[in-house]
Structure formats: C-alpha cells, structure tokens
Design a protein around this motif. Structure first.
Motif, PDB file in Angstrom:
ATOM      1  N   TRP A 176      43.429  48.077  34.066  1.00 16.82           N
ATOM      2  CA  TRP A 176      44.469  48.090  33.166  1.00 16.82           C
ATOM      3  C   TRP A 176      44.422  49.481  32.086  1.00 16.82           C
ATOM      4  CZ3 TRP A 176      40.476  44.496  33.680  1.00 16.82           C
ATOM      5  CH2 TRP A 176      39.127  45.303  32.902  1.00 16.82           C
ATOM      6  N   ALA A 326      45.446  36.747  34.302  1.00 23.36           N
ATOM      7  CA  ALA A 326      44.500  37.129  33.305  1.00 23.36           C
ATOM      8  C   ALA A 326      43.451  36.005  33.607  1.00 23.36           C
ATOM      9  CB  ALA A 326      45.049  37.334  31.912  1.00 23.36           C
ATOM     10  N   LYS A 337      37.890  31.603  33.168  1.00 26.93           N
ATOM     11  CA  LYS A 337      37.271  32.986  32.591  1.00 26.93           C
ATOM     12  C   LYS A 337      38.563  33.767  32.301  1.00 26.93           C
ATOM     13  CE  LYS A 337      35.244  35.842  35.189  1.00 26.93           C
ATOM     14  NZ  LYS A 337      34.267  36.525  35.908  1.00 26.93           N
ATOM     15  N   ASN A 339      40.362  37.430  31.063  1.00 27.65           N
ATOM     16  CA  ASN A 339      40.373  38.564  30.774  1.00 27.65           C
ATOM     17  C   ASN A 339      41.399  39.062  29.498  1.00 27.65           C
ATOM     18  OD1 ASN A 339      40.458  41.560  30.935  1.00 27.65           O
ATOM     19  ND2 ASN A 339      40.029  41.532  33.106  1.00 27.65           N
ATOM     20  N   ASN A 341      41.807  42.102  28.326  1.00 33.26           N
ATOM     21  CA  ASN A 341      42.639  43.072  28.534  1.00 33.26           C
ATOM     22  C   ASN A 341      43.875  43.025  29.348  1.00 33.26           C
ATOM     23  OD1 ASN A 341      40.747  45.454  27.688  1.00 33.26           O
ATOM     24  ND2 ASN A 341      39.310  44.088  28.892  1.00 33.26           N
ATOM     25  N   CYS A 343      45.418  39.842  29.346  1.00 32.12           N
ATOM     26  CA  CYS A 343      46.198  38.714  28.581  1.00 32.12           C
ATOM     27  C   CYS A 343      47.435  39.596  27.969  1.00 32.12           C
ATOM     28  CB  CYS A 343      45.433  38.057  27.631  1.00 32.12           C
ATOM     29  SG  CYS A 343      46.178  36.952  26.678  1.00 32.12           S
TER      30      CYS A 343
END
Length: 697
Positions: A176, A326, A337, A339, A341, A343
């Motif tokens: 990202w 994500a 889980k 993420n 960054n 989302c």
C-alpha cells in the motif's frame, strides 16, 4: 425557494434571519456572523470555498489586530436547495429543511485512532518502456522514478537513459502507500544497468530477437551470439547468467498495463492506473509525498466472532464482502485478521456481521443513530409526515441529487418533466452507503420513518449490492411478517446523470405504513443489543399478532435450530462451538438447550456436529420463550456397569458399542470395559493384569 424563517426558527428553537441572496451580495452578513465566535451553519454549498476563505481571512485579521485568537467559529454547510428547495413541491419542504438544518448543528463524531502512511515519493512505473518513459518525463521532477519494462511499445525507449530500468518476470506486487513490495525474477541475458542503448545488438541479431526494450526474446533466439560479440565493451549481454530472484520496495505504483496487478474493486492507496491521457491521475501521484493519516475505520471483537471454532469455518461474511481484500482468515487463532492499511472504511463488513464482532468506528453506529433520531424527530415536530430516508454517498450520490435538483429548477416553470427531491424524502450523506445495516435501518423505522432507500452508483463494488439486498430482504420480511404494509426498503441503482429520469420516478413512490408510536431508545454500540431493542418495539406495536415470522434462508442473523433427535447423541460438541452462547448444556441433567435470541445462524454448530443432526432455521420467534433456554434434546444417562456412576449418554454408548463390537481389538473383556467409566476401566485393567501374573506364577 419559498422559505419561512419564522417556522424554521420555531422548529429549531432559534431566532432566524433569512438571507435570501447570501451567495455574494450578503457576504458582509456572513462575516459578521463568523466574527461572533458562535457556530455558523450555511444552508447552501455552492459558494462553500468562498465562505471558508472569507472566514480564514477574517480570523487572520482578528489575530493580527490582537483582538481575538487565531481560528474562526465552527462552520458547517448543508445543501437545502437541490435537496428540497428546488423541487416541484418546495412549498411543503419546510419540515425537511428544518430537519436538515438541525442535522447540521450536531457535533462532529469523536476522533478515533488513525492509520499513518509515509511516502518519500519513490515511484515504480510498470508498462511498455516507451510509454513508461513518457510518463516519467511528466513526474520525474517531483518523484523518484524507477521503470519496470513490459515490452518496448510502439516507439520504444528513448536513446537517453534518464531513469533506472528494471526487467524480468514479475512474481508479485503487494502493499500500500509507502510500503509496496515488488518481487521479480531477472532471467534475461541483457543487464539493463550496463546497457548503453547503442542499438548495436539490435542491428546484428539475425532473428530480430532483441526489442527496443533491450530484452532478448529467448523463444526466437537461435544462439548465434552475435550480440555478445558486438557488446564486448559494455559487457551487458551474458547468456550464462543465472536467473536471480530480486525484491525492492516503493512508495507509489503507476500501472500502465491493460491487466492490473490487483484484481479487487478497491485498489490499495498509492496504486494508480493510467490510460496515458488524463492528467488527474498524474496530479494525484504528485501529491502523494509526505505523511498521511486516515481513521482506523473498524473495531474488531474476537470473542464475538463466529468465523471459526475447533478448526471449523463458520461465518465468512466479512471476508466475502470486502472489496479491498483487507480481511483474511487467521485459522491458527480461530478468527479473522484485518489489514488497516488496506481497509477503505466502507463499513460493509460491519453491516453483514451477524454478531457485531466487526464494528464501524468512524462514525460509530451510535453517532449515526443520533443523526437519524434528530432528523426524523425534527421533521415530525415541524409537521412532516411519511418520511422516506434516502441514504447516499458523499461523492457521486450527492452530485446526482444536485443534478436532480437543478434539473427540477430548470423545468419548474413548465410544470412538467423532473419533479426533484420530494418534500418527504430526507437525504442523508454517508461515508459509504453500505456502512449501515438492518439494525440501524429498522431503528429508523422505529423513529418514525415510512421508508428507507439506499442510492447506489458505480462507486460501489458489486458484492455491496448483493449484501444490501440480503439485508433488505431480512428487514422487509420482519416488517411484513409483523403486518406493516407496503415496501419499506429499496435499492435505487443509478449509474450517472443519464438515469435521472428513473431516479426522479423512483422517489415518487407511495409511502409505506409507519409505527403507531415512535421509539425513544438509542442505537447502541452493540449490534445485537440494538437489534433486540428494535424487535421489541416493532413487536409491541405490530399491526398483526403472530407467533413466528419466516426469514430468508440467506443472510438472516436471527433464527433457531432443528435437531434430529434420532441422530443426536448429546456429545455437546455444538455447545463448545457456539460463539454466541446460544447453545448450552445443563450441569444437572443430560440436556441440550437453545436460547433463540442469541442464535446468529453462523452454522458453526451444524458443521461441528459429528452426527449431522442440526439444521439452521432462519426465523423470528415472537414468543417469550425466545429469551429463555429451551430444551432441544434430553437423554437418559448411561451408568457404569461396575460402579453405577453415569459417564455418558445411553445413545452415545450404545452407538459406540455397535460400531466397535465387530472390531478385533474390542472382544471379550475389552468390549465390556467400554461400558465402564474411566476410573473403573483403569481398575479393571490393573486387576486383570495382577490375576494374569498370579496365574503365571
């Protein structure tokens, strides 16, 4: 617009002065208002940029004269023109305008934790070398550019090499903004770092196997090696070089290829595609240098998650609906889980989550509940009836409503054509239209809304529409089953301004039946708690009294279980698997019990049951027993044949004996020990060993 300052002021409990030509002519009145230090709401968005600049200039002047501290009064904008004042029934729009003004006075949501991105401007451009170098020429003055060649293109590379060039087979591109990682395999004989682009190799190659991207097409090469001889000085060509796996990190990626590196609908921030024409993308890239923050949009509560138990996968709703990839399964920890960054904050995961394990943090559901309550209460207090809530995005959705309002104003004199946003339709802008689900929608119905519509545009991923349709099917089934007449929920799909006529027609739909008395509860932080408050209110005022409401088989967060008592052995594996404490045992008796209110229909119990004795039953039970532990199955205990202590169920022991009686390892005394408790089994084995030893002696 036919505005009545007195009636609006009465609805807002304020003394209002109407500025009918505020856009520029009455800018002095605006400056006087912001200099008071009190909150200012501007009921038009057309000159928002001008008003913000005027407020900042006034604040700077006050600070320079040491008469006031730097900063200006809280300033908010709300559009009452295109969303109501410019419609064919604008004369009846005062209740709606009052509601929109009341909404604008609400404080901003409390700040939440943030996610930080850091970018130093290291840009990777992937594509044909000629096109990549042309893009680099437009960005090289602001960004640190590296090229990854994917062919020469029409014109090929420039003779002058101004930027580092990589080549090979891309293995993966992940990450990202500020943290992209490229992995590739360098296997071509030509080293692009050593190549001087003299083109001598191209001239001598008899098969034309070398292109203007200075890469050898090994399938065409016949191993004449004339290119190696002509490149002796530079030494850039070596057919004996071993393939090398390499990796490098970048802050930004510009992809010129027809097939993107990422397949999800919501691309990672910092990854952009370019068609070679639009300058908007290039301007956006130039601005992505520095440190950036965004809210951490989600809150995850692992204890409530119904994703996995005992290595069995249950609910995957959030994983399936995420358009940014994500969310993934973390089977080692029996949960999901996220993420932060990746989302993008669409909130759809919280909408489809049946337990409330995934929550939307900014703005919170409770904040949205306050907005809905304020909007509908002000509308009703001002004399409005049959309110229809229209949820739309802050981007494309707001622009479409603006286009509709302007079209209505242009055609107003003719009394034909576009109607505009009706007086009973209350628009509410959301960060994303799929961020609210059925518990908040039904709360709006309890607050007095007649209908709730969601305006979808091309911004939304296809899976969002499917998720919202599923939620609406359940919500509508609940209301219809309770006897509330009419269509309360609808998705309005509009691609662009060409669909305005269809949107205008849809907004004229007849109202549906509302609740007899509006609710006073507040939307809770806990999703299931809100749902229970909603159901209690709807059931209490239901026009039709019934015992059970059938719900759709897909997407229902409510329901019961059907048990096959002939197959069930009461092993109670399902109790251990249930994440919502809906299934329970009885410490005093061999019983399996269900609290239907707690069941989220995740299916973990069904997948865990070794006998396949359970089946989900989506429904809403209206009986008081839905809040109580109801016995699904009970069984006689099996007593140890040696000591008489119960140690299992009769059916479970009989089933085990039936399956093992023909096995060679369980004959005679071994089979009889299966009828004993664990303690007696050990004692019996020990006693048998002692007898054997005495006999041997």
């Amino acid at each position: 617009m036919p505005l009545d300052a007195r009636s609006l002021g009465a609805a807002l409990n304020e003394n209002l002065t109407l500025h009918s030509t505020l856009c520029r002519r009455e800018a002095g009145a605006f400056l006087q208002a912001v200099q008071t230090g009190e909150e200012v709401v501007v009921a038009c968005t057309q000159e928002q940029r001008l008003f913000v600049e005027l407020a900042e200039q006034a604040s700077s002047a006050q600070a320079g004269a040491a008469r006031a501290p730097s900063g200006y009064a809280p300033l908010r904008f709300v559009n009452i023109r295109e969303t109501g004042g410019w419609s064919r029934d604008a004369a009846q729009a005062s209740p709606k305008i009052a509601a929109l003004l009341a909404l604008a006075h609400l404080p901003e949501p409390e700040p939440v934790a943030t996610v930080t991105y850091k970018s130093a401007g290291r840009l990777l451009i992937i594509g044909e070398l000629g096109a990549a170098e042309r893009a680099a020429e437009l960005l090289g003055d602001a960004l640190d550019v590296t090229l990854f060649t994917q062919g020469a293109g029409d014109a090929g590379a420039a003779q002058e090499r101004r930027y580092p060039v990589l080549g090979g087979q891309i293995q993966s591109l992940t990450g990202w903004l500020g943290a992209f990682e490229l992995q590739w395999l360098r296997s071509n004989p030509i080293d692009l770092d050593l190549c001087t682009r003299c083109n001598a190799c191209l001239a001598v190659c008899p098969e034309d196997a070398i292109g203007l991207d200075y890469q050898v097409d090994l399938s065409a090469c016949q191993a004449h090696r004339a290119c190696v001889k002509v490149c002796q000085v530079a030494g850039a060509i070596d057919f004996q070089r071993e393939p090398e796996a390499l990796r490098e990190t970048f802050d930004l990626v510009l992809d010129l290829r027809a097939t993107p590196a990422f397949s999800q609908h919501a691309l990672p921030q910092g990854y952009l595609r370019w068609d070679g024409r639009s300058l908007t993308t290039l301007l956006q890239l130039r601005g992505l240098v520095g440190e950036f923050e965004k809210p951490r949009f989600f809150v995850y509560k692992p204890k409530l998650c119904a994703h996995s138990r005992n290595e069995k996968a249950g609910c995957t709703a959030c994983i399936d609906v995420c358009s940014a990839s994500a969310i993934e399964s973390d089977r080692s920890r029996q949960q999901i889980k996220v993420n932060p960054n990746l989302c993008i904050g669409c909130g759809t995961c919280s909408t489809v989550c049946p337990t409330g394990a995934m929550g939307f943090a900014y703005p919170r559901a409770s904040d949205q509940g306050v907005k809905l309550k304020t909007l509908l209460a002000t509308y009703s207090r001002s004399g409005g009836k049959n309110a229809a809530l229209l949820l739309h995005s802050q981007g494309a959705g707001a622009r479409l409503l603006g286009d509709l309002g302007r079209a209505a104003q242009l055609e107003r004199a003719s009394k034909t054509g576009t109607h505009g946003v009706p007086a009973r339709v209350l628009p509410l802008a959301l960060w994303h239209t799929s961020s609210l689900g059925l518990e908040v929608w039904l709360s709006a119905i309890c607050y007095g809304a007649s209908q709730l519509w969601v305006l979808l545009t091309d911004e939304e991923a296809p899976q969002y529409r499917a998720a919202l349709e599923g939620q609406m099917a359940v919500a509508q089934a609940i209301l219809s089953g309770l006897g509330y007449q009419g269509e309360h929920f609808r998705l309005l799909q509009v691609k662009d301004a060409r669909d305005l006529a269809a949107l205008d027609h849809d907004l004229q739909a007849a109202p549906a039946q509302t609740v007899a008395r509006t609710a006073g509860f507040a939307v809770q932080a806990d999703k299931r708690a809100t749902l229970e408050l909603v159901l209690s209110h709807l059931i209490e005022h239901a026009p039709v009294k019934t015992d059970v409401v059938a719900l759709p088989a897909t997407g229902s967060p409510l329901g019961a279980l059907v048990i096959n008592k002939d197959a069930c052995t009461l092993c109670l594996s399902c109790v251990n698997a249930c994440p919502a404490s809906a299934l329970q045992d009885n410490p005093q008796a061999l019983e399996l019990r269900l609290i239907e209110k707690n069941c989220v229909q995740c299916g973990l119990c069904v997948k865990t049951c070794p006998e396949q004795a359970l089946t989900l039953l989506p429904r809403l039970s209206l009986s008081p027993q839905r809040n109580e532990a109801v016995v699904l199955n009970a069984m006689q205990p099996y007593a140890c044949v040696r000591c008489g202590k119960p140690f299992g169920t009769l059916k479970a022991i009989e089933a085990m004996l039936g399956k093992l009686s023909s096995h060679s390892m369980f004959q005679g005394e071994a089979l009889a020990r299966l009828k004993m408790c664990a303690d007696c089994r050990v004692i019996d084995i020990y006693s048998a060993d002692n007898e054997t030893k005495i006999t041997d002696l």
